[in-house]
Enzyme design. Structure first.
Site, PDB file in Angstrom:
ATOM      1  N   ASN A  46       2.376  32.003 -30.734  1.00 25.53           N
ATOM      2  CA  ASN A  46       3.390  32.579 -29.849  1.00 25.53           C
ATOM      3  C   ASN A  46       4.669  32.017 -30.060  1.00 25.53           C
ATOM      4  OD1 ASN A  46       1.708  30.887 -28.321  1.00 25.53           O
ATOM      5  ND2 ASN A  46       2.501  31.910 -26.655  1.00 25.53           N
ATOM      6  N   ILE A  47       5.718  32.753 -30.017  1.00 22.41           N
ATOM      7  CA  ILE A  47       7.224  32.035 -30.117  1.00 22.41           C
ATOM      8  C   ILE A  47       8.026  32.630 -28.987  1.00 22.41           C
ATOM      9  CG2 ILE A  47       9.395  31.709 -31.433  1.00 22.41           C
ATOM     10  CD1 ILE A  47       7.716  32.023 -33.921  1.00 22.41           C
ATOM     11  N   GLU A  48       8.052  31.757 -27.773  1.00 20.22           N
ATOM     12  CA  GLU A  48       8.644  32.481 -26.928  1.00 20.22           C
ATOM     13  C   GLU A  48      10.272  32.081 -26.941  1.00 20.22           C
ATOM     14  OE1 GLU A  48       6.841  30.598 -23.473  1.00 20.22           O
ATOM     15  OE2 GLU A  48       5.024  31.960 -23.512  1.00 20.22           O
ATOM     16  N   CYS A  57       4.576  37.713 -29.780  1.00 19.82           N
ATOM     17  CA  CYS A  57       3.135  37.242 -29.639  1.00 19.82           C
ATOM     18  C   CYS A  57       2.370  36.708 -31.023  1.00 19.82           C
ATOM     19  CB  CYS A  57       2.050  38.216 -29.201  1.00 19.82           C
ATOM     20  SG  CYS A  57       2.373  38.961 -27.640  1.00 19.82           S
ATOM     21  N   GLU A  59      -0.064  37.020 -32.497  1.00 20.59           N
ATOM     22  CA  GLU A  59      -0.732  38.113 -33.337  1.00 20.59           C
ATOM     23  C   GLU A  59       0.416  38.655 -34.407  1.00 20.59           C
ATOM     24  OE1 GLU A  59      -1.193  37.689 -30.211  1.00 20.59           O
ATOM     25  OE2 GLU A  59      -3.143  38.681 -29.500  1.00 20.59           O
ATOM     26  N   CYS A  90      -2.202  41.993 -26.768  1.00 16.30           N
ATOM     27  CA  CYS A  90      -1.550  42.624 -25.700  1.00 16.30           C
ATOM     28  C   CYS A  90      -1.351  44.027 -26.535  1.00 16.30           C
ATOM     29  CB  CYS A  90      -0.132  42.225 -25.319  1.00 16.30           C
ATOM     30  SG  CYS A  90       1.126  42.368 -26.516  1.00 16.30           S
ATOM     31  N   CYS A  93       0.987  44.660 -29.669  1.00 12.45           N
ATOM     32  CA  CYS A  93       0.366  44.034 -30.865  1.00 12.45           C
ATOM     33  C   CYS A  93      -0.883  44.987 -31.209  1.00 12.45           C
ATOM     34  CB  CYS A  93      -0.299  42.601 -30.427  1.00 12.45           C
ATOM     35  SG  CYS A  93       0.940  41.309 -30.416  1.00 12.45           S
TER      36      CYS A  93
HETATM   37  N1  THU Z   1       0.688  36.119 -26.021  1.00 12.86           N
HETATM   38  C1  THU Z   1       0.302  36.154 -27.035  1.00 12.86           C
HETATM   39  O1  THU Z   1       0.826  35.557 -27.916  1.00 12.86           O
HETATM   40  N2  THU Z   1      -0.615  36.992 -27.751  1.00 12.86           N
HETATM   41  C2  THU Z   1      -1.250  38.008 -26.683  1.00 12.86           C
HETATM   42  O2  THU Z   1      -2.039  38.643 -26.964  1.00 12.86           O
HETATM   43  C3  THU Z   1      -0.761  37.731 -25.388  1.00 12.86           C
HETATM   44  C4  THU Z   1       0.174  37.173 -24.689  1.00 12.86           C
HETATM   45  C5  THU Z   1       1.663  35.242 -25.715  1.00 12.86           C
HETATM   46  C6  THU Z   1       3.094  36.005 -25.160  1.00 12.86           C
HETATM   47  C7  THU Z   1       3.730  34.601 -24.219  1.00 12.86           C
HETATM   48  O3  THU Z   1       4.266  33.817 -25.080  1.00 12.86           O
HETATM   49  C8  THU Z   1       2.521  34.293 -23.620  1.00 12.86           C
HETATM   50  O4  THU Z   1       1.356  34.799 -24.374  1.00 12.86           O
HETATM   51  C9  THU Z   1       2.257  34.710 -22.251  1.00 12.86           C
HETATM   52  O5  THU Z   1       2.389  36.054 -21.980  1.00 12.86           O
END
Ligand code: THU
Length: 137
Positions: A46-48, A57, A59, A90, A93
């Site tokens: 995941n890249i915030e 996310c 995925e 989520c 995704c």
């Molecule tokens: N996140 C994912 O990478 N995949 C998911 O299926 C659920 C959420 C990440 C997004 C965010 O960076 C962190 O998890 C918290 O929501």
């Protein structure tokens, strides 16, 4: 069809994907590894973003990498999250997964890449909005 050994291998690759996650805001480290029909695997973490809304996310990072390399048909995606709980994608995704078919596998694991379960995209997206709705196929 992929065997159990390959599923675990994919989960371990998802752990690798999580190592490059950029998640300073949530500290919720997620990893994904998507296996294309070509046999190639694409990793994601995941890249915030400081804006929060621009976060992507793990995925989708993995799927975007695959699609941008010309891979649009998939066998499976392995997803791992922090801790010991099952990690499933989520809803955004899931919709992205639907774009590329309903009959491929989402394999869930813990932060160590231990196998915790699996579902098809069809199972995790009941009543899907599918490309044929617009393309009329
Ligand atoms: N996140 C994912 O990478 N995949 C998911 O299926 C659920 C959420 C990440 C997004 C965010 O960076 C962190 O998890 C918290 O929501």
């Amino acid at each position: 069809m992929i065997d159990q050994e390959k599923k675990v291998e994919l989960l371990k690759m998802a752990v690798k994907g999580s190592e490059n996650a950029h998640c300073p805001y949530s500290n919720f480290r997620v990893g994904a590894a998507v296996l294309g029909k070509s046999g190639k695997v694409y990793l994601g973490g995941n890249i915030e973003n400081v804006s929060y809304g621009a976060t992507v996310c793990a995925e989708r990072v993995a799927i975007w990498k695959a699609v941008s390399e010309g891979e649009k048909e998939f066998e499976a995606i392995a997803v791992i999250g922090p801790g010991k709980k099952e990690a499933y994608p989520c809803a955004q995704c899931r919709q992205v997964m639907v774009e590329f078919g309903l009959d491929w596998l989402v394999i869930s694991g813990d932060s160590q890449g231990n196998y915790l379960g699996e579902k098809t995209v069809r199972e995790i997206v009941p009543f899907p909005f599918v490309p044929s709705a617009l393309l009329g196929e």
